[in-house]
Design an enzyme around this catalytic site. Structure first.
Site, mmCIF file in Angstrom:
data_model
loop_
_atom_site.group_PDB
_atom_site.id
_atom_site.type_symbol
_atom_site.label_atom_id
_atom_site.label_comp_id
_atom_site.label_asym_id
_atom_site.label_seq_id
_atom_site.Cartn_x
_atom_site.Cartn_y
_atom_site.Cartn_z
ATOM 1 N N ASP A 119 10.336 4.084 -3.040
ATOM 2 C CA ASP A 119 10.076 2.939 -2.172
ATOM 3 C C ASP A 119 10.438 1.654 -2.902
ATOM 4 O O ASP A 119 9.986 1.431 -4.029
ATOM 5 C CB ASP A 119 8.600 2.918 -1.754
ATOM 6 C CG ASP A 119 8.359 1.994 -0.564
ATOM 7 O OD1 ASP A 119 9.308 1.744 0.206
ATOM 8 O OD2 ASP A 119 7.218 1.521 -0.402
ATOM 9 N N HIS A 126 7.915 -10.651 2.556
ATOM 10 C CA HIS A 126 6.719 -9.848 2.290
ATOM 11 C C HIS A 126 6.284 -10.030 0.833
ATOM 12 O O HIS A 126 5.104 -10.264 0.549
ATOM 13 C CB HIS A 126 7.005 -8.375 2.576
ATOM 14 C CG HIS A 126 5.929 -7.438 2.101
ATOM 15 N ND1 HIS A 126 4.739 -7.279 2.772
ATOM 16 C CD2 HIS A 126 5.848 -6.628 1.002
ATOM 17 C CE1 HIS A 126 3.978 -6.400 2.117
ATOM 18 N NE2 HIS A 126 4.628 -5.995 1.038
ATOM 19 N N ARG A 135 -1.093 -14.816 -6.619
ATOM 20 C CA ARG A 135 -0.610 -15.856 -7.536
ATOM 21 C C ARG A 135 -0.042 -17.016 -6.726
ATOM 22 O O ARG A 135 1.173 -17.136 -6.577
ATOM 23 C CB ARG A 135 0.513 -15.298 -8.438
ATOM 24 C CG ARG A 135 0.132 -14.144 -9.340
ATOM 25 C CD ARG A 135 1.367 -13.578 -10.049
ATOM 26 N NE ARG A 135 2.376 -13.107 -9.094
ATOM 27 C CZ ARG A 135 2.384 -11.900 -8.546
ATOM 28 N NH1 ARG A 135 1.479 -11.013 -8.884
ATOM 29 N NH2 ARG A 135 3.310 -11.568 -7.669
ATOM 30 N N GLU A 191 2.910 -0.399 6.600
ATOM 31 C CA GLU A 191 4.021 -1.239 6.136
ATOM 32 C C GLU A 191 5.259 -0.870 6.941
ATOM 33 O O GLU A 191 5.672 0.298 6.976
ATOM 34 C CB GLU A 191 4.283 -1.041 4.634
ATOM 35 C CG GLU A 191 3.176 -1.617 3.778
ATOM 36 C CD GLU A 191 3.535 -1.695 2.295
ATOM 37 O OE1 GLU A 191 4.454 -0.962 1.854
ATOM 38 O OE2 GLU A 191 2.905 -2.501 1.576
ATOM 39 N N GLU A 193 8.984 -0.551 7.420
ATOM 40 C CA GLU A 193 10.136 -0.447 6.530
ATOM 41 C C GLU A 193 11.262 0.311 7.232
ATOM 42 O O GLU A 193 11.043 1.024 8.207
ATOM 43 C CB GLU A 193 9.769 0.324 5.247
ATOM 44 C CG GLU A 193 8.540 -0.221 4.539
ATOM 45 C CD GLU A 193 8.370 0.303 3.121
ATOM 46 O OE1 GLU A 193 9.334 0.862 2.560
ATOM 47 O OE2 GLU A 193 7.256 0.135 2.579
ATOM 48 N N ASP A 225 4.985 3.027 5.488
ATOM 49 C CA ASP A 225 4.371 3.285 4.183
ATOM 50 C C ASP A 225 2.886 2.920 4.288
ATOM 51 O O ASP A 225 2.462 1.853 3.874
ATOM 52 C CB ASP A 225 5.089 2.437 3.122
ATOM 53 C CG ASP A 225 4.449 2.554 1.751
ATOM 54 O OD1 ASP A 225 3.743 3.538 1.509
ATOM 55 O OD2 ASP A 225 4.671 1.646 0.925
ATOM 56 N N ARG A 229 -5.284 -0.789 1.007
ATOM 57 C CA ARG A 229 -5.212 -1.999 0.180
ATOM 58 C C ARG A 229 -6.334 -2.094 -0.844
ATOM 59 O O ARG A 229 -6.147 -2.664 -1.921
ATOM 60 C CB ARG A 229 -5.253 -3.242 1.085
ATOM 61 C CG ARG A 229 -4.114 -3.329 2.083
ATOM 62 C CD ARG A 229 -2.768 -3.319 1.407
ATOM 63 N NE ARG A 229 -1.694 -3.420 2.404
ATOM 64 C CZ ARG A 229 -0.413 -3.256 2.119
ATOM 65 N NH1 ARG A 229 -0.028 -2.960 0.874
ATOM 66 N NH2 ARG A 229 0.500 -3.365 3.057
ATOM 67 N N GLN A 232 -5.427 0.147 -3.603
ATOM 68 C CA GLN A 232 -4.254 -0.425 -4.280
ATOM 69 C C GLN A 232 -4.656 -1.545 -5.237
ATOM 70 O O GLN A 232 -4.202 -1.601 -6.380
ATOM 71 C CB GLN A 232 -3.284 -0.965 -3.219
ATOM 72 C CG GLN A 232 -1.946 -1.435 -3.767
ATOM 73 C CD GLN A 232 -1.000 -1.897 -2.639
ATOM 74 O OE1 GLN A 232 -1.336 -1.820 -1.463
ATOM 75 N NE2 GLN A 232 0.173 -2.382 -3.017
ATOM 76 N N TYR A 236 -3.633 -0.608 -9.179
ATOM 77 C CA TYR A 236 -2.186 -0.821 -9.365
ATOM 78 C C TYR A 236 -1.773 -1.312 -10.744
ATOM 79 O O TYR A 236 -0.616 -1.182 -11.118
ATOM 80 C CB TYR A 236 -1.636 -1.745 -8.273
ATOM 81 C CG TYR A 236 -1.729 -3.231 -8.524
ATOM 82 C CD1 TYR A 236 -0.587 -3.955 -8.891
ATOM 83 C CD2 TYR A 236 -2.935 -3.904 -8.400
ATOM 84 C CE1 TYR A 236 -0.658 -5.319 -9.106
ATOM 85 C CE2 TYR A 236 -3.012 -5.255 -8.619
ATOM 86 C CZ TYR A 236 -1.884 -5.968 -8.973
ATOM 87 O OH TYR A 236 -1.956 -7.313 -9.199
ATOM 88 N N LYS A 245 -0.949 4.861 -1.764
ATOM 89 C CA LYS A 245 0.281 5.014 -0.981
ATOM 90 C C LYS A 245 0.617 6.466 -0.669
ATOM 91 O O LYS A 245 1.278 6.738 0.334
ATOM 92 C CB LYS A 245 1.458 4.427 -1.781
ATOM 93 C CG LYS A 245 1.321 2.951 -2.121
ATOM 94 C CD LYS A 245 1.675 2.098 -0.932
ATOM 95 C CE LYS A 245 1.877 0.647 -1.352
ATOM 96 N NZ LYS A 245 2.415 -0.131 -0.233
ATOM 97 N N THR A 249 3.283 9.140 4.309
ATOM 98 C CA THR A 249 4.368 8.234 4.697
ATOM 99 C C THR A 249 4.964 8.812 5.974
ATOM 100 O O THR A 249 5.307 9.998 6.005
ATOM 101 C CB THR A 249 5.455 8.158 3.608
ATOM 102 O OG1 THR A 249 4.851 7.756 2.378
ATOM 103 C CG2 THR A 249 6.559 7.173 3.987
ATOM 104 N N GLU A 367 -0.590 -9.177 5.626
ATOM 105 C CA GLU A 367 -0.005 -10.507 5.843
ATOM 106 C C GLU A 367 -0.536 -11.135 7.134
ATOM 107 O O GLU A 367 -0.859 -12.311 7.163
ATOM 108 C CB GLU A 367 1.515 -10.386 5.918
ATOM 109 C CG GLU A 367 2.161 -9.976 4.610
ATOM 110 C CD GLU A 367 3.570 -9.469 4.811
ATOM 111 O OE1 GLU A 367 3.744 -8.256 5.070
ATOM 112 O OE2 GLU A 367 4.503 -10.283 4.733
HETATM 113 MN MN MN Z 1 6.074 -0.002 0.788
#
Ligand code: MN
Length: 421
Positions: A119, A126, A135, A191, A193, A225, A229, A232, A236, A245, A249, A367
């Protein structure tokens, strides 16, 4: 020939004569076999074998498309030409019609035995949106505009559209908690994609040059995907996505060929002023001019209460893939093999979440709900920051432009169910 005699293949449908995607299906009449989508039907390539070149029949009789996709663009173009003749010329109707299976009678399966799934993260809006949540002053890390960022996913849990989404459990640690706990994910997300199917592979130690990369891509699909969260955020660092993840999928079942997409190729979006040029191994004039894909993307959501009340699906996003991708499909493939890593027929590559610059086409709830701070309101009176049990996500994609016949990629759906634990 511009139109098919098959019902449902009229211009404006997902599967007109100009599309002709391959897939693997089964029905009451037989086990897994190759077929091509046309209108509301599937042409059964196993039963129609005598209408096809003798040299193709072995690979097309298999229950997966790996061997066929590995043949490369020459044979793929030849099959497409033959199918166009069979399905476009009314004179072939009597010979072909008995090999059609209604799509509603068929069950779709994974088109390939997927050896590896990777992936990427080429959706720059995104990456910026998600980076901002962590950040605010430096959303994109310094490598982003040099390196098509990716990670190795897990092939065993890739499933075709329709597979239930069993809510994963795992470790999560709310910021205020002192220690993590193990339990069902509370921040389950999707997600949006695109997926790329690798056709011809490369030998270990032999990178694929950018000018040849397109010959190794046998097709495209939609890819979801699914992402937990909360898992994650806790897991991560330092090695990246893992259990957040790899629980599932989902992909759309039809392999949309590069030839079907050819009328919808456009220039890659120009890099912003001040962005570095791609390093030479990722730079190609033809790819810059034609490496973009004008694919329209849409994601909708229904909850159990919405379905019970007969409410229309809630449109979560609408947008175009081309403006979202900072790196092209060819750059993805070339970068993946640039260290000598061998790609194999039937490998699956995700682009990364494709979000538009504006708010209409955001490709994840992370998002859309601003990390949960801005829940969406639904016609049922419910709100959502992340997915609840019973929620169904439907992704659709299609291509259209003046002077070309619209084609569709089909659907990628999944409904969330409670986990066992
Ligand atoms: Mn992804």
């Amino acid at each position: 020939m511009t139109a098919s005699w098959v019902d449902g293949a009229e211009p404006g449908s997902d599967f007109p004569l100009q599309n002709l995607p391959l897939g693997i299906f089964s029905d009451d009449g037989g086990g897994r076999r190759a077929g091509v989508a046309i209108g509301d039907y599937i042409l059964d390539l196993a039963s129609a074998a005598e209408l096809l070149d003798e040299g193709w029949r072995g690979d097309l009789a298999l229950p997966v498309l790996n061997a066929w996709l590995a043949r490369g663009p020459g044979d793929h173009a030849a099959l497409r030409a033959r199918l166009t003749e069979l399905l476009g010329d009314e004179a072939n109707r009597d010979a072909v019609e008995l090999h059609l299976v209604g799509q509603s009678e068929a069950t779709m399966h994974l088109p390939c035995l997927i050896g590896d799934y990777t992936d990427f993260y080429v959706g720059i809006h995104h990456a910026t949106n998600v980076g901002k949540q962590f950040r605010p002053d430096q959303p994109l890390l310094p490598n982003y505009k040099y390196v098509p960022i990716g990670y190795h996913g897990r092939a065993s849990s890739v499933r075709v559209s329709g597979e239930p989404v069993v809510r994963p459990a795992g470790q999560h640690k709310p910021p205020e908690a002192e220690a993590p706990e193990y339990g069902p994910s509370r921040r389950l997300d999707y997600e949006l994609e695109l997926g790329l199917w690798i056709g011809r592979g490369n030998a270990l130690g032999e990178p694929i040059p950018i000018g040849r990369a397109r010959d190794h891509i046998a097709g495209f699909c939609l890819l979801n995907d699914w992402s937990a969260r909360d898992l994650q955020a806790w897991e991560y660092q330092p090695l990246g996505p893992f259990l957040a993840k790899n629980f599932l999928t989902s992909i759309s079942p039809w392999v949309i060929s590069p030839e079907a997409l050819a009328p919808f190729r456009i220039a890659m979006p120009p890099r912003a002023d001040g962005d570095p040029a791609p390093l030479p191994y990722l730079d190609d004039a033809d790819d810059r001019a034609n490496g973009g894909l004008s694919i329209q993307l849409e994601v909708t959501l229904t909850t159990a209460a919405m379905r019970d009340a007969g409410l229309a699906p809630h449109v979560l996003s609408r947008g175009s893939a081309d403006a979202a991708m900072y790196w092209s499909a060819a750059q993805i493939v070339t970068h993946h093999s640039s260290n000598g890593c061998n790609l194999q027929p039937g490998d699956l590559i995700g682009t990364g979440t494709l979000s538009t610059a504006g708010d209409d086409g955001l490709g994840s709830l992370l998002e859309i709900s601003r990390g949960g701070k801005a829940p969406i309101e639904l016609a049922s009176g419910e709100t959502r920051s992340f997915l609840e049990d019973g929620d169904e996500v439907v992704m659709r994609a299609w291509c259209e432009r003046d002077g070309a016949v619209r084609i569709g990629l089909g659907e990628c759906t999944g409904r969330v169910v409670a986990g066992a634990g």
